[in-house]
Design an enzyme around this catalytic site. Structure first.
Site, PDB file in Angstrom:
ATOM      1  CD  GLU A 187      -3.078  -0.998   2.213  1.00 20.11           C
ATOM      2  OE1 GLU A 187      -2.839  -0.334   3.232  1.00 20.11           O
ATOM      3  OE2 GLU A 187      -4.149  -1.601   2.014  1.00 20.11           O
TER       4      GLU A 187
ATOM      5  CD  GLU B  46      -4.640  -5.710   2.998  1.00 21.54           C
ATOM      6  OE1 GLU B  46      -5.366  -4.831   3.492  1.00 21.54           O
ATOM      7  OE2 GLU B  46      -3.436  -5.844   3.280  1.00 21.54           O
TER       8      GLU B  46
END
Ligand SMILES: *[C@@H]1O[C@H](CO)[C@@H](O)[C@H](O)[C@H]1NC(C)=O
Length: 658
Positions: free
Chosen positions: A200, A276
């Site tokens: 991320e 995710e």
């Protein structure tokens, strides 16, 4: 609920068993005729060794599950119809001190969790493929996003950037890690099919692409040949990725159409994967317990599978932040919006913290079998581990704070208060976890004196004068707005109403976990450079500093336990003995509702923090493998008031709204 569910599963497996038993295992199916290629994204569906596959993955971190229970949890994951397990790799587990590595044979404090290769091999034995996310930054709501705290002893180090000092440490760690991963790659006969580079980065405040490129180069040079990916929120576009080099995946919890649609535009004609996809969410102390509706989860998951797309369920099984390993979130550099994560990382996940099935588990098992591109053998869900409510036991010993300090493993004299990371202990790696005590003797404290600590403390401080606790106990979240807690800047407290001569002052600072997401760059704990301590107008110096790390060997050798004094008000250790006479040694929860604030140690192992007045977590998962026949020592470090005289067990987790 679990009981009904098992009947349902029983019926379900009766229907499918006959058909399933003759089917090939995943490895039989995908490696038949030899292994020629790994995971490919050169077409709109993944192929593995030339055969179409949709990745049905479940997140489970080897560092959040007792190793004795890895197999149970992996079996339950495979029996849900998932074909892959995903784990982050936590640098701070594997290099807890500068240059001291542990991959399962190093005997370090958290070394029980260090056998990464053992976990990955076990996944393969359980017929699973593996996705690893070695970071080095992982977030994961884990202590410092996976970074070892000793990095901070390097003045000016800029973690998660292309800073040469930082990158030198990454390279040295990867030199140890990558050979282990390399051997376990799919095309070399192992289970690893995908490796995510960083994590991320698009959410990072700095988005240092040179750093990302540097990490990519190290991973490639380290012999990783399987598919390399990046993972971000879709709103970050390609800003956290390396287009052309990294296969881009995205993270989301709802709006499958919007997210997959946007990813398709970013990266056309490639498989769509959520690295995710959130079936639940994490808890912070003093917040509501987070849950996500199982029907909503089911609908979203079915949309992903029907697309047809791939997803890693983050988390499939959350587990526990044992010890002091929980991370925190933070929007500001000054600690005022600090939000520590609870000990439980249950995550309202399909497989609960204690390994129970849920309605979400049922939905996964049904949907994966409905949509799977390949017909392979899915084992039946294993029997649940029964939990036991051991009989309530009385506390039978107390160790007062002064007697704890007397046994402190180290003692450092310093003119100014030093933060944990700057202590010359642990081979100069400083202190990562626990508490730090700043001690002064021989003070003259006139009546109505005011003690002030400038800045924000990291993260809470208890003030003791002559051994008596003066700051507020944390009996409700309102107290977080009082002196002694992270929200308060330049906090002060009035010490006494009478003149005291030759007094002793203790400032006991607790580190509640370093931030893993948000502003996490400079996270010293304890009293840091900007924290000055004043008694009225005079700055206090000449401290004796005691680090209290509560390491196992030290916990097991604590001496001088006295009788319990019920009038005690202030931090102390309390001891109780759980004697198990029979062979029914199994999991339980400890119900902490009659205690206030502190942490629990079982047979030397720090189980984790409790904060019953803060909520939401009220009970602590105690894995059966950590108990033994005969006597088991349970120690509670309670901060504040004499709470109750007993240890109470519970069959289930307990969550309360604060
Ligand atoms: C102590 O803090 C209070 C509240 O912030 C403030 O009003 C007061 O002036 C402070 N007292 C001293 C002596 O600094």
């Amino acid at each position: 609920m679990a009981f009904n569910f098992r009947i349902l599963l029983g019926l379900f497996s009766l229907i499918t068993l006959g058909a399933s038993a003759d089917l090939p295992t995943l490895y039989e199916y995908y490696t038949e005729g030899g292994i020629n290629s790994g995971l490919s994204v050169d077409q709109p569906q993944f192929t593995l060794n030339g055969k179409t596959i949709n990745i049905y993955s479940g997140g489970m971190h080897y560092f959040r599950v007792p190793p004795e229970l890895w197999q149970d949890r992996l079996r339950k994951l495979r029996a849900a119809g998932l074909n892959t397990v995903e784990t982050y790799i936590a640098w701070n587990i594997h290099e807890p001190q500068d240059g001291v590595f542990d991959f399962g044979d190093g005997g370090t404090e958290l070394g029980a969790w260090a056998d990464l290769a053992g976990f990955i091999r076990m996944a393969q034995e359980e017929d699973l493929f593996v996705i690893v996310r070695p970071g080095p930054y992982i977030c994961a709501e884990w202590e410092f996003g996976g970074f070892p705290s000793w990095l901070l002893k390097n003045d000016g180090i800029e973690v998660r950037t292309n800073d040469p000092t930082f990158m030198g440490y990454v390279q040295r760690y990867f030199d140890q890690l990558l050979p282990i991963l390399s051997e376990l790659q799919f095309t070399k006969g192992g289970p690893i099919i995908m490796v995510q580079v960083e994590n991320e980065l698009g959410f990072s405040w700095r988005k240092d692409i040179d750093y990302l490129q540097g990490v990519y180069d190290m991973i490639v040079a380290g012999g990783i040949v399987e598919l390399l990916s990046s993972g971000d929120g879709v709103g970050s576009g390609t800003s956290g990725s390396l287009p052309g080099l990294l296969f881009q995946t995205i993270d989301f919890g709802s709006d499958v159409t919007g997210n997959f649609g946007a990813l398709e535009e970013l990266q056309p004609n490639k498989p769509l994967m959520a690295m995710e996809f959130y079936p639940g969410w994490l808890d912070h102390w003093s917040d509501q317990h987070q849950t996500r509706d199982s029907n909503e989860f089911r609908n979203n998951y079915e949309q992903i599978l029907a697309w047809p797309g791939s997803a890693n369920l983050y988390m499939f099984h959350g587990g526990t932040n044992f010890g002091f390993t929980n991370g925190a979130n933070n929007g500001d550099g000054d600690n005022s919006n600090y939000q520590p994560v609870t000990t439980s990382y249950d995550y309202d996940a399909p497989l609960t913290e204690a390994g129970d099935y849920s309605a979400k588990y049922d939905a996964i098992r049904e949907l994966t079998q409905k949509y799977s591109a390949a017909q392979t053998y899915t084992p039946d869900p294993p029997q649940l581990i029964e939990r036991r409510v051991y009989s309530t036991i009385d506390v039978n010993g107390q160790l007062k704070f002064e007697d704890i300090l007397r046994q402190a493993p180290d003692k450092i004299d310093s003119d100014v208060p030093l933060s944990m990371e700057k202590l010359p202990i642990n081979q100069n790696s400083g202190q990562t976890y626990g508490y730090i005590v700043y001690h002064r003797e021989g003070l003259n404290i006139p009546a109505n004196s005011v003690l002030t600590i400038t800045g924000h403390v990291r993260d809470t401080v208890m003030v003791l004068v002559n051994g008596v606790l003066l700051s507020n106990a944390l009996t409700s979240s309102d107290h977080l707005n009082d002196f002694g807690y992270w929200r308060i800047e330049n906090g002060n407290i009035t010490l006494t109403t009478e003149d005291l001569n030759d007094a002793t002052l203790d400032l006991i600072v607790e580190n509640w976990g370093r931030v893993g997401f948000g502003n996490f760059y400079y996270q010293f704990k304890g009293l840091i450079d900007s924290n000055q301590v004043f008694l009225n107008d005079e700055e206090l110096n000449s401290w004796t500093i005691y680090p209290l790390e509560f390491k196992r060997s030290w916990n097991r050798n604590l001496a001088d336990w006295g009788a319990v004094e019920e009038s005690q008000s202030g931090p102390a250790l309390y001891k109780a003995t759980l004697t198990i006479d029979d062979n029914d040694i199994t999991d339980t929860f400890i119900d902490m509702r009659s205690w206030i604030r502190g942490f629990v140690i079982v047979n030397g192992i720090v189980l984790g923090r409790y904060a019953s007045g803060l909520g939401p977590q009220q009970a602590m998962y105690l894995p059966g493998p950590w108990l033994q026949k005969g006597d088991n020592e349970i120690i509670v470090f309670e901060h504040s008031l004499w709470p109750g005289s007993q240890i109470v067990f519970s069959k289930d987790s307990i969550f309360e709204t604060p």
